[in-house]
Design a protein around this motif. Structure first.
Motif, PDB file in Angstrom:
ATOM      1  N   UNK A  66     -34.108  18.623 -12.649  1.00 44.90           N
ATOM      2  CA  UNK A  66     -33.133  19.374 -11.857  1.00 44.90           C
ATOM      3  C   UNK A  66     -32.150  18.413 -11.180  1.00 44.90           C
ATOM      4  N   UNK A  67     -30.903  18.862 -11.069  1.00 46.36           N
ATOM      5  CA  UNK A  67     -29.848  18.009 -10.521  1.00 46.36           C
ATOM      6  C   UNK A  67     -30.130  17.623  -9.072  1.00 46.36           C
ATOM      7  N   UNK A  68     -30.529  18.576  -8.239  1.00 46.68           N
ATOM      8  CA  UNK A  68     -30.784  18.286  -6.837  1.00 46.68           C
ATOM      9  C   UNK A  68     -31.943  17.309  -6.667  1.00 46.68           C
ATOM     10  N   UNK A  69     -32.952  17.412  -7.519  1.00 49.43           N
ATOM     11  CA  UNK A  69     -34.064  16.458  -7.454  1.00 49.43           C
ATOM     12  C   UNK A  69     -33.614  15.067  -7.858  1.00 49.43           C
ATOM     13  N   UNK A  70     -32.695  15.009  -8.817  1.00 42.88           N
ATOM     14  CA  UNK A  70     -32.152  13.708  -9.222  1.00 42.88           C
ATOM     15  C   UNK A  70     -31.364  13.078  -8.081  1.00 42.88           C
ATOM     16  N   UNK A  71     -30.567  13.889  -7.376  1.00 39.63           N
ATOM     17  CA  UNK A  71     -29.813  13.379  -6.233  1.00 39.63           C
ATOM     18  C   UNK A  71     -30.757  12.827  -5.164  1.00 39.63           C
TER      19      UNK A  71
END
Length: 325
Positions: A66-71
């Protein structure tokens, strides 16, 4: 662990895009914005992904989809494009992201996978050309079904397809207009430096600018927003100026040829399956008959033994009409 070991698996690029996939574009753009040394692997195979989709961010044994987890992970490694954002700006970033998910994403999904002309002429041939065998037979159809199901859940009552399309495009066009007004004359949404919101917006808009859809009303509306067009061009030139050969080596004509070859293979497999089924049935039937005759012979043999021991054989014992009891 060294930050140099950070990698992300993505879909390939095409039409001067670093990747054709919206979610892959998000993490690729954000990595550029925050300066994270992430190695990009063009895999074109979501089979090994924990979520069954791309991108997959990997750092050692960690796998994030997930993008937010990557951030969050990159921020823990001191890589962030949002350090200067105030709490209010972060809230606005969240709100705009939700607006895009609710209004623009369904229309883009419809354009890629539900619109029959785009799906047959562009989407399916491209994905079938880059996916390895046998996954190129499975994933395009799966993505099409998932997109149709997603759109159907938005319209509980049965509605005409044209009504659904009109509704989706109307919401998406209003969303694009709101983005254009919010961006105004600025280079980026929160000043002179790009943030996670710019990565998200770019991932939605860049395919609309670059992909040669057979029909896409959103492209015409986006062209009427010059600041958004300039926004996409600014990021493309500044952060993705030269695309690798791996992202340029797929052309649409080749994709269509591959799709035609796959169609022929599917027909050949169908004929082969039918032939194998008939052959199997014939062999099974032959074996069954031989086994039945064998059982009849064994039964007669036992009766011969019984009668040999104490009773004479009847002359009609081996008559052709004899049946086992």
């Amino acid at each position: 662990m060294s930050p140099l070991s950070m990698e992300v698996d993505v879909w390939a690029g095409k039409w001067d895009l670093p990747s054709v996939d919206q979610q892959c574009l998000q993490i690729m753009a954000y990595a550029k914005f925050c300066g994270a040394p992430i190695k990009v692997n063009v895999t074109n195979n979501p089979f090994w992904s924990p979520s069954g989709s791309l991108p997959v961010f990997r750092h050692g044994k960690d796998k994030i989809t997930s993008f937010q987890s990557m951030i969050s992970f990159l921020e823990s490694k001191k890589y962030s494009a949002d350090l200067k954002l105030t709490p209010l700006q972060k809230s606005e970033c969240y709100a705009i992201n939700k607006l895009l998910e609710g209004k623009l994403h369904p229309a883009i999904l419809y354009t890629w996978w539900v619109d029959e002309t785009n799906y047959i002429e562009l989407t399916r041939p491209w994905y079938a050309s880059v996916l390895p065998l046998p996954f190129n037979y499975y994933y395009p159809g799966r993505y099409e079904r998932d997109a149709k199901k997603y759109v159907e859940t938005m319209f509980i009552e049965d509605e005409d397809q044209s009504v659904i399309e009109t509704h989706l495009l109307s919401d998406a066009e209003k969303c694009l207009t709101s983005l254009s007004v919010r961006l105004g004359d600025e280079n980026y949404f929160f000043g002179k430096s790009p943030t996670s919101l710019d990565a998200i917006v770019y991932s939605y808009l860049a395919p609309l600018v670059k992909v040669p859809f057979q029909q896409c009303a959103l492209q015409n509306h986006l062209k009427a927003c010059p600041n958004l067009m300039a926004f996409v061009g600014r990021i493309s030139r500044g952060y993705f100026p030269v695309l690798s050969d791996a992202s340029k080596n797929i052309n649409l004509e080749k994709a269509k040829e591959v799709e035609l070859r796959n169609k022929r293979l599917r027909n050949a497999f169908s004929l082969l399956f039918a032939f194998a089924s008939m052959t199997g049935f014939a062999l099974y039937n032959n074996i069954y008959q031989e086994a039945r005759l064998g059982r009849r012979f064994a039964t007669k043999l036992e009766r011969i033994k019984d009668r040999w021991r104490g009773r004479p054989l009847s002359l009609d014992f081996f008559a052709s009409g004899y049946e086992e009891e």
